[in-house]
Design an enzyme around this catalytic site. Structure first.
Site, PDB file in Angstrom:
ATOM      1  N   SER A  34       0.849  -1.224  -0.018  1.00 18.97           N
ATOM      2  CA  SER A  34       0.136   0.130   0.074  1.00 18.97           C
ATOM      3  C   SER A  34       1.007   1.258   0.024  1.00 18.97           C
ATOM      4  O   SER A  34       0.255   2.229  -0.522  1.00 18.97           O
ATOM      5  CB  SER A  34      -0.928  -0.150   1.351  1.00 18.97           C
ATOM      6  OG  SER A  34      -0.273  -0.126   2.503  1.00 18.97           O
TER       7      SER A  34
ATOM      8  N   HIS B 292      -0.691   5.893   6.597  1.00 23.48           N
ATOM      9  CA  HIS B 292      -0.250   5.788   5.447  1.00 23.48           C
ATOM     10  C   HIS B 292       0.311   7.459   4.984  1.00 23.48           C
ATOM     11  O   HIS B 292      -0.497   8.154   5.413  1.00 23.48           O
ATOM     12  CB  HIS B 292      -1.162   5.163   4.479  1.00 23.48           C
ATOM     13  CG  HIS B 292      -1.360   3.702   4.525  1.00 23.48           C
ATOM     14  ND1 HIS B 292      -2.361   3.206   5.315  1.00 23.48           N
ATOM     15  CD2 HIS B 292      -0.994   2.731   3.741  1.00 23.48           C
ATOM     16  CE1 HIS B 292      -2.149   1.851   4.998  1.00 23.48           C
ATOM     17  NE2 HIS B 292      -1.239   1.553   4.193  1.00 23.48           N
TER      18      HIS B 292
END
Length: 273
Positions: free
Chosen positions: A49, A255
């Site tokens: 990711s 993230h």
């Protein structure tokens, strides 16, 4: 044999200089010749990711649950350098086994550049972060210690398997391995959330992951991009965060933001590509 970047840039300069002296070709043509010489790459972007760009928004709808972002560092590099070919197979949630089984299709002997960010999911970082947020300091420290044991004992072999598979499929490629940032600025501006001791433990595990990944990359002859310096001052709890804390959608949590991809990952990759 693949031409080095300095030599390619020198050739481009000589083309432009010769055209200027002869006055026989427009300047735009010289620039085009130099540009095509400099970036005739066949580029494949692999990984998890952090490579697909989760958290950076502007996702390609065709990528489905892989959530490949138009703001991810591989796409930013592609847009800036216009490689001869570009394949983007990085996928949210990917582990080393997923890279081997599902992402290597575009690789071949003509592939000249590969990027990869992988290992965090193997080590269980998503589960560790969930534990830290929901179960308190003691459970957090225990789970992080489990992750570190995996990173130091099992992950090296998993990375070796993935790196060997890349080399077997793309023996002529330059491979750039990108690491992970530290999550937290310690003694920063966060007055709520997990404890400072938990934050320090998470950072320590991120350092262990970076160190192991760097060593395995070097042993395979790959370039390693340490993104920790680029993210320094931009961690969670800093004044200029390039990482999401707990956010919505929940999958974006922990993230990089679009700024983290463009200001953190992209320049590190660009310097090594």
């Amino acid at each position: 044999m693949r031409t080095t970047r300095p030599l390619r840039l020198l050739l481009g300069f000589l083309v432009a200089t010769t055209v200027a002296l002869l006055g026989s070709v427009p300047a735009q043509a010289a620039e085009s010749a130099a540009g095509s010489s400099a970036y005739a790459e066949n580029y494949v972007a692999l990984g998890d990711s952090y490579a697909s760009g989760v958290g950076a928004g502007s996702y390609d709808s065709a990528s489905g649950d892989c959530k490949r972002s138009n703001n991810a560092y591989p796409v930013l590099w592609k847009n800036a350098h216009a490689p001869a070919s570009f394949s983007f197979t990085a996928c949210s949630g990917a582990r080393t086994g997923d890279v081997i089984n599902n992402q290597l299709g575009p690789l071949n002997s003509g592939t000249s550049l590969v990027s990869i960010s992988i290992g965090g999911n193997d080590a269980g970082f998503a589960d560790a972060m969930t534990t830290c947020v929901l179960q308190g300091e003691s459970a957090c420290i225990n789970r992080i210690n489990q992750a570190r044991t995996y990173i130091e004992g099992t992950l090296p072999g998993r990375l070796d398997a993935a790196y060997n598979a890349i080399t077997a499929r793309a023996p002529n490629a330059q491979v750039v391995v990108l690491g992970y940032p530290r999550m937290y600025k310690l003694s920063g501006g966060c007055f709520f959330g997990i404890s400072e001791r938990s934050r320090a433990a998470i950072n320590g595990a991120a350092d262990a992951l970076s160190d192991v990944t760097a060593k395995r990359a070097a042993d395979h002859g790959f370039a390693y991009g340490d993104v920790r310096p680029a993210f320094s001052g931009h961690e969670i709890c800093s004044n200029s965060e390039w990482l999401h804390s707990v956010t919505f959608p929940i999958g974006d949590s922990y993230h990089p933001t679009a700024a983290g991809q463009s200001g953190g990952y992209y320049p590190v990759f660009n310097a090594l590509a």
